[in-house]
Motif scaffolding. Structure first.
Motif, PDB file in Angstrom:
ATOM      1  N   VAL A 191       0.836  -1.204   0.000  1.00 45.63           N
ATOM      2  CA  VAL A 191       0.000   0.000   0.000  1.00 45.63           C
ATOM      3  C   VAL A 191       0.870   1.253   0.000  1.00 45.63           C
ATOM      4  CG1 VAL A 191      -1.602   1.358   1.410  1.00 45.63           C
ATOM      5  CG2 VAL A 191      -2.016  -1.083   1.053  1.00 45.63           C
ATOM      6  N   GLU A 192       1.931   1.225   0.790  1.00 45.69           N
ATOM      7  CA  GLU A 192       2.824   2.381   0.890  1.00 45.69           C
ATOM      8  C   GLU A 192       3.674   2.564  -0.368  1.00 45.69           C
ATOM      9  OE1 GLU A 192       6.679   3.730   3.596  1.00 45.69           O
ATOM     10  OE2 GLU A 192       5.173   2.378   4.442  1.00 45.69           O
ATOM     11  N   ALA A 193       4.179   1.454  -0.906  1.00 48.34           N
ATOM     12  CA  ALA A 193       5.137   1.549  -2.013  1.00 48.34           C
ATOM     13  C   ALA A 193       4.474   1.752  -3.364  1.00 48.34           C
ATOM     14  CB  ALA A 193       6.000   0.288  -2.043  1.00 48.34           C
ATOM     15  N   PHE A 194       3.220   1.297  -3.523  1.00 43.92           N
ATOM     16  CA  PHE A 194       2.603   1.298  -4.850  1.00 43.92           C
ATOM     17  C   PHE A 194       1.259   2.034  -4.825  1.00 43.92           C
ATOM     18  CE2 PHE A 194       4.775  -2.991  -4.479  1.00 43.92           C
ATOM     19  CZ  PHE A 194       5.964  -2.557  -5.032  1.00 43.92           C
ATOM     20  N   PRO A 195       1.285   3.355  -4.812  1.00 44.19           N
ATOM     21  CA  PRO A 195       0.034   4.131  -4.752  1.00 44.19           C
ATOM     22  C   PRO A 195      -0.862   3.953  -5.975  1.00 44.19           C
ATOM     23  CG  PRO A 195       1.922   5.575  -5.152  1.00 44.19           C
ATOM     24  CD  PRO A 195       2.475   4.235  -4.807  1.00 44.19           C
ATOM     25  N   GLN A 196      -0.295   3.451  -7.081  1.00 39.30           N
ATOM     26  CA  GLN A 196      -1.098   3.273  -8.287  1.00 39.30           C
ATOM     27  C   GLN A 196      -1.766   1.897  -8.362  1.00 39.30           C
ATOM     28  OE1 GLN A 196       1.960   4.330 -11.237  1.00 39.30           O
ATOM     29  NE2 GLN A 196       0.801   6.205 -11.677  1.00 39.30           N
ATOM     30  N   ALA A 197      -1.474   1.019  -7.403  1.00 37.63           N
ATOM     31  CA  ALA A 197      -2.078  -0.314  -7.411  1.00 37.63           C
ATOM     32  C   ALA A 197      -3.569  -0.208  -7.102  1.00 37.63           C
ATOM     33  CB  ALA A 197      -1.395  -1.206  -6.388  1.00 37.63           C
ATOM     34  N   THR A 198      -4.381  -0.861  -7.915  1.00 32.16           N
ATOM     35  CA  THR A 198      -5.837  -0.837  -7.725  1.00 32.16           C
ATOM     36  C   THR A 198      -6.348  -2.091  -7.031  1.00 32.16           C
ATOM     37  OG1 THR A 198      -6.209  -1.851  -9.896  1.00 32.16           O
ATOM     38  CG2 THR A 198      -6.139   0.569  -9.785  1.00 32.16           C
ATOM     39  N   HIS A 199      -5.593  -3.208  -7.135  1.00 30.60           N
ATOM     40  CA  HIS A 199      -6.001  -4.482  -6.550  1.00 30.60           C
ATOM     41  C   HIS A 199      -4.805  -5.129  -5.859  1.00 30.60           C
ATOM     42  CE1 HIS A 199      -9.147  -3.788  -9.572  1.00 30.60           C
ATOM     43  NE2 HIS A 199      -9.912  -4.628  -8.893  1.00 30.60           N
ATOM     44  N   PHE A 200      -5.093  -5.927  -4.848  1.00 23.98           N
ATOM     45  CA  PHE A 200      -4.068  -6.632  -4.100  1.00 23.98           C
ATOM     46  C   PHE A 200      -4.426  -8.119  -4.116  1.00 23.98           C
ATOM     47  CE2 PHE A 200      -3.968  -2.305  -2.922  1.00 23.98           C
ATOM     48  CZ  PHE A 200      -2.656  -2.009  -2.576  1.00 23.98           C
ATOM     49  N   TYR A 201      -3.487  -8.938  -4.607  1.00 19.80           N
ATOM     50  CA  TYR A 201      -3.771 -10.349  -4.908  1.00 19.80           C
ATOM     51  C   TYR A 201      -2.798 -11.232  -4.135  1.00 19.80           C
ATOM     52  CZ  TYR A 201      -5.297 -14.225  -7.962  1.00 19.80           C
ATOM     53  OH  TYR A 201      -5.823 -15.385  -8.457  1.00 19.80           O
ATOM     54  N   MET A 202      -3.351 -12.110  -3.291  1.00 19.78           N
ATOM     55  CA  MET A 202      -2.528 -13.048  -2.511  1.00 19.78           C
ATOM     56  C   MET A 202      -2.037 -14.199  -3.381  1.00 19.78           C
ATOM     57  SD  MET A 202      -1.721 -13.241   0.800  1.00 19.78           S
ATOM     58  CE  MET A 202      -1.987 -14.943   1.266  1.00 19.78           C
ATOM     59  N   LEU A 203      -0.721 -14.460  -3.312  1.00 11.37           N
ATOM     60  CA  LEU A 203      -0.125 -15.580  -4.044  1.00 11.37           C
ATOM     61  C   LEU A 203       0.862 -16.316  -3.147  1.00 11.37           C
ATOM     62  CD1 LEU A 203       0.918 -14.238  -7.587  1.00 11.37           C
ATOM     63  CD2 LEU A 203      -0.941 -15.820  -7.062  1.00 11.37           C
ATOM     64  N   SER A 204       1.123 -17.566  -3.482  1.00 16.68           N
ATOM     65  CA  SER A 204       2.219 -18.298  -2.846  1.00 16.68           C
ATOM     66  C   SER A 204       3.273 -18.614  -3.898  1.00 16.68           C
ATOM     67  CB  SER A 204       1.715 -19.605  -2.221  1.00 16.68           C
ATOM     68  OG  SER A 204       1.542 -20.595  -3.225  1.00 16.68           O
ATOM     69  N   GLY A 205       4.397 -19.113  -3.447  1.00 16.56           N
ATOM     70  CA  GLY A 205       5.455 -19.471  -4.382  1.00 16.56           C
ATOM     71  C   GLY A 205       5.098 -20.633  -5.283  1.00 16.56           C
ATOM     72  N   ASP A 206       4.034 -21.399  -4.926  1.00 14.62           N
ATOM     73  CA  ASP A 206       3.609 -22.544  -5.732  1.00 14.62           C
ATOM     74  C   ASP A 206       2.566 -22.174  -6.778  1.00 14.62           C
ATOM     75  OD1 ASP A 206       5.216 -24.431  -4.402  1.00 14.62           O
ATOM     76  OD2 ASP A 206       3.769 -24.575  -2.773  1.00 14.62           O
ATOM     77  N   CYS A 207       2.162 -20.893  -6.818  1.00 16.28           N
ATOM     78  CA  CYS A 207       1.117 -20.459  -7.760  1.00 16.28           C
ATOM     79  C   CYS A 207       1.725 -20.075  -9.112  1.00 16.28           C
ATOM     80  CB  CYS A 207       0.361 -19.264  -7.201  1.00 16.28           C
ATOM     81  SG  CYS A 207      -0.573 -19.590  -5.692  1.00 16.28           S
ATOM     82  N   MET A 208       0.949 -20.288 -10.158  1.00 17.44           N
ATOM     83  CA  MET A 208       1.327 -19.845 -11.502  1.00 17.44           C
ATOM     84  C   MET A 208       0.094 -19.302 -12.198  1.00 17.44           C
ATOM     85  SD  MET A 208       4.589 -20.299 -12.232  1.00 17.44           S
ATOM     86  CE  MET A 208       4.661 -20.363 -14.034  1.00 17.44           C
ATOM     87  N   PRO A 209       0.270 -18.329 -13.109  1.00 24.33           N
ATOM     88  CA  PRO A 209      -0.884 -17.801 -13.842  1.00 24.33           C
ATOM     89  C   PRO A 209      -1.431 -18.835 -14.818  1.00 24.33           C
ATOM     90  CG  PRO A 209       1.159 -16.907 -14.742  1.00 24.33           C
ATOM     91  CD  PRO A 209       1.536 -17.669 -13.495  1.00 24.33           C
ATOM     92  N   ILE A 210      -2.761 -18.863 -14.964  1.00 26.21           N
ATOM     93  CA  ILE A 210      -3.375 -19.724 -15.976  1.00 26.21           C
ATOM     94  C   ILE A 210      -4.177 -18.873 -16.977  1.00 26.21           C
ATOM     95  CG2 ILE A 210      -3.411 -21.790 -14.558  1.00 26.21           C
ATOM     96  CD1 ILE A 210      -6.342 -21.241 -13.922  1.00 26.21           C
ATOM     97  N   LYS A 211      -3.953 -17.570 -16.911  1.00 30.03           N
ATOM     98  CA  LYS A 211      -4.499 -16.630 -17.891  1.00 30.03           C
ATOM     99  C   LYS A 211      -3.402 -15.616 -18.208  1.00 30.03           C
ATOM    100  CE  LYS A 211      -8.794 -18.193 -17.957  1.00 30.03           C
ATOM    101  NZ  LYS A 211      -8.492 -19.413 -17.175  1.00 30.03           N
ATOM    102  N   SER A 212      -3.620 -14.802 -19.213  1.00 30.45           N
ATOM    103  CA  SER A 212      -2.661 -13.754 -19.550  1.00 30.45           C
ATOM    104  C   SER A 212      -2.896 -12.545 -18.651  1.00 30.45           C
ATOM    105  CB  SER A 212      -2.812 -13.354 -21.008  1.00 30.45           C
ATOM    106  OG  SER A 212      -4.105 -12.799 -21.233  1.00 30.45           O
ATOM    107  N   ALA A 213      -1.880 -11.691 -18.528  1.00 30.80           N
ATOM    108  CA  ALA A 213      -2.041 -10.449 -17.776  1.00 30.80           C
ATOM    109  C   ALA A 213      -3.124  -9.584 -18.421  1.00 30.80           C
ATOM    110  CB  ALA A 213      -0.715  -9.695 -17.731  1.00 30.80           C
TER     111      ALA A 213
END
Length: 525
Positions: A85-107
C-alpha cells in the motif's frame, strides 16, 4: 486499467520467486515479497540481490517466522500488504499468491477481468452454519486459546487445549463481528485493503482474539472484509484455482494439465509441481501473451472427482498416492536413522526436534505412535503406512513444509532401506551402532517371540550367541552395501567424533551437531 500488487508469501525456491517477480512486474504490476524468516538466509539474500534494481518490487520491513495454523501467516500477510500500500500508490487491486502459484491466464485477460466489475473476491462463508470445515476442530478453533504450533509442538498444543477444556476456560467471540471462513487466497480492491488496515489499527481487541485462534489465515480476512465492505460488493469465491484430495491435501498439477488449467474460470492455480518444468515454462509465457482466447469449460474439478471416485491409471490430474511408488522428489533430503535399539534412535530424533528445525519422526513403519502428525487417515494403521510408504513420506515433506525429513528404521528392514536409498531424492543413512549385552539380548528374544515366559533358561542361554551374531550381521550388511551418504555413530566413540558424523548426516552447524552428540544418556539402555 487495473494494476495489481501481488502479495507473495514464500519460503523456498529462490530462483522460482525471482522468476515469478520478474514475470509479474514485466506486465506493469507490482510485487510485495514476504520470505519466511525461518528460511535459508542465503536464499533470501539471493532474492534481494536479484530484484534490488526492480522499482516494482518491495520487501517487507519485518519478516515473520511462519508456521502452519499460526497467526504468523496473517501477520506476514498484513506486513506485505502494508508495504505494498505504501510503495505502490497506483495499485488498484491486491492479490494473494504463494510461491507454488502460476498464472493460468494472460495479464491482459486478468486486467480486463478485474476492470469488468468493481468488487472483491474472497471466500467468506459463515463459520458455524457452513460445512467448509469437514473434520476436526470447529468452534474449538475460536473459543479456546491456541498458543502453540500443532505440527511442531503437538504435545503442548493438545495439553493446553485439554486443560482449557477441563477447567472450562472458554472465551467469547467479539460481540460485533460475525466470524467467517474460507480460502486464504483472495483479491481485494485498494479501498477494501485500506479499510482492513484501518480496522486493524482501531480494533486491537479483534487482532488479539484472532492471534490465538487456530488457523486464522482461513478466518481473519474472511471475517474482516465483510465487516468493512457491503455484501453486494463481495464475490464469495477465490480467483486462484485449487482442488483438495479426499485426504485434505492440495492436488498437484503436472505437464499434461496445461489445456485443462487454461479452461478454468480463474486467474492463477496452485499447486504446480516443481518437477513440471514444461508446464511452468508455458504458463510463464502465457502471462505475457496478448490476444489469447480462453474458452471456459470449468471441467477440471468435476473430472477430478469422477476419476478419483472411479480409480484410474494415468496422470491427467496426477495419480492418487496409493497408485504410485514415485520419487520422493530430487529437491528433498530423506535422512534415515537406522538403529536396532529403538529407544536410542528416539532419543536422537527428540534431540533433533529440540535443537534444530529439521522435522523428525520415529519408527513410522513399526510403531503406531511414531511422532506422526494427522495426515488425513493414511497414518492410522501400520498396514496403510507400509502399503503407501513413499506417498506417506511425501505427505510428511508436504505437511512439515520442509525439504528435509528424519525417519527411523530398523536395520532388519534391508529391502526398505535399499528401496529408499535408491530414490532420486538426496537420501542419507546414519547407522547407530550398538553393544548388545546379555540382558538386552534376552529382552530382544522375548520381544520377537523366540522364547516365552515358560521357556527354560538354558534354552535362552543357547540362543544368545546366535542372536548376537544375527544383530551384528545386520549392521555389517548395511556397511557392505556401500551406500553413498553413509555415516555412523557409536557409544564407544568420542562425542566430537559422533558430532562430526551427525554434522555431515544432517547438514547442520558443528555446534548443533555437538549438542546432539552430547545428548544425556543417548546410548543408555
Amino acid at each position: 486499467m487495473a494494476r495489481i500488487a501481488f502479495i507473495l508469501l514464500c519460503h523456498k525456491d529462490p530462483k522460482g520467486v525471482i522468476a515469478q517477480a520478474k514475470r509479474l512486474t514485466a506486465s506493469g504490476d507490482y510485487v510485495s515479497i514476504h520470505f519466511d524468516g525461518r528460511a535459508n538466509p542465503r536464499d533470501f539474500d539471493l532474492i534481494r540481490t536479484a530484484l534490488a534494481g526492480n522499482p516494482s518490487v518491495v520487501f517487507v520491513r519485518r519478516r515473520w517466522k511462519c508456521g502452519w495454523g499460526e497467526w504468523s501467516l496473517v501477520g506476514a500477510t498484513l506486513e506485505a500488504v502494508r508495504s505494498a500500500v505504501e510503495a505502490f500508490p497506483q495499485a488498484t487491486h491486491f492479490y494473494m499468491l504463494s510461491g507454488d502459484c502460476m498464472p493460468i491466464k494472460s495479464a491482459e485477460y486478468a486486467h480486463a477481468f478485474l476492470d469488468a466489475e468493481d468488487c472483491d473476491y474472497i471466500e467468506s462463508f459463515d463459520f458455524f452454519e457452513s460445512d467448509w470445515i469437514k473434520t476436526g476442530f470447529k468452534e474449538e478453533r475460536l473459543i479456546y486459546r491456541h498458543w502453540f504450533n500443532e505440527r511442531t509442538r503437538k504435545w503442548l498444543f493438545y495439553t493446553s487445549y485439554d486443560l482449557q477444556k477441563r477447567f472450562g476456560l472458554t472465551r467469547r467471540i467479539p460481540a460485533d463481528i460475525q466470524v467467517m471462513i474460507g480460502s486464504q487466497w483472495w483479491c481485494l480492491r485498494r479501498q477494501t485493503v485500506e479499510k482492513v488496515l484501518e480496522f486493524c489499527a482501531t480494533r486491537p481487541d479483534v487482532l488479539r482474539f484472532f492471534a490465538t485462534t487456530w488457523i486464522p489465515d482461513e478466518t481473519f480476512f474472511q471475517t474482516i472484509v465483510p465487516h468493512v465492505v457491503p455484501r453486494k460488493e463481495i464475490r464469495t469465491r477465490t480467483l486462484t484455482y485449487l482442488v483438495f484430495t479426499d485426504y485434505g491435501m492440495p492436488v498437484t498439477f503436472y505437464n499434461d494439465h496445461y489445456d485443462l488449467l487454461m479452461g478454468q474460470n480463474y486467474l492463477f492455480a496452485r499447486k504446480i509441481s516443481p518437477e513440471a518444468i514444461r508446464l511452468r515454462e508455458r504458463l510463464g509465457a502465457l502471462w505475457a501473451a496478448s490476444g489469447v482466447h480462453f474458452p471456459i469449460s470449468n471441467e477440471a474439478t468435476g473430472l477430478f472427482r469422477f476419476l478419483t471416485g472411479q480409480g484410474r491409471v494415468g496422470r491427467r490430474f496426477g495419480q492418487r498416492f496409493w497408485e504410485t511408488e514415485g520419487s520422493l522428489g530430487r529437491a528433498n533430503s530423506l535422512l534415515l536413522v537406522v538403529s536396532k535399539k529403538w529407544h536410542v534412535a528416539k532419543r536422537l530424533t527428540a534431540a533433533i526436534r529440540r535443537h534444530s528445525t529439521i522435522p523428525a519422526v520415529d519408527f513410522l513403519f513399526n510403531e503406531q505412535q511414531a511422532h506422526l502428525p494427522d495426515l488425513g487417515g493414511v497414518e492410522t494403521t501400520l498396514e496403510k503406512r507400509d502399503r503407501h510408504r513413499r506417498a506417506l513420506i511425501r505427505l510428511l515433506f508436504e505437511h512439515f513444509q520442509s525439504n528435509q525429513l528424519v525417519i527411523c528404521l530398523d536395520p532388519s528392514a534391508l529391502h526398505l532401506i535399499q528401496d529408499l536409498m535408491s530414490d532420486k531424492a538426496d537420501t542419507r543413512l546414519l547407522l547407530v551402532d550398538s553393544q548388545f549385552d546379555d540382558d538386552y539380548l534376552r529382552g530382544h528374544i522375548a520381544r520377537v517371540g523366540l522364547a516365552g515366559a515358560q521357556t527354560a533358561p538354558e534354552v535362552v542361554e543357547r540362543l544368545l550367541p546366535t542372536v548376537r551374531a544375527d544383530l551384528e550381521h545386520e549392521a555389517e550388511r548395511l556397511r557392505d552395501m556401500d551406500f553413498p551418504g553413509f555415516q555412523a555413530i557409536a557409544p564407544w566413540r568420542a562425542t566430537e567424533e559422533n558430532a562430526a558424523q551427525l554434522a555431515r548426516f544432517l547438514d547442520v552447524l558443528p555446534d548443533t551437531a555437538l549438542k546432539l552428540a552430547a545428548t544425556e544418556h543417548l546410548f543408555s539402555d
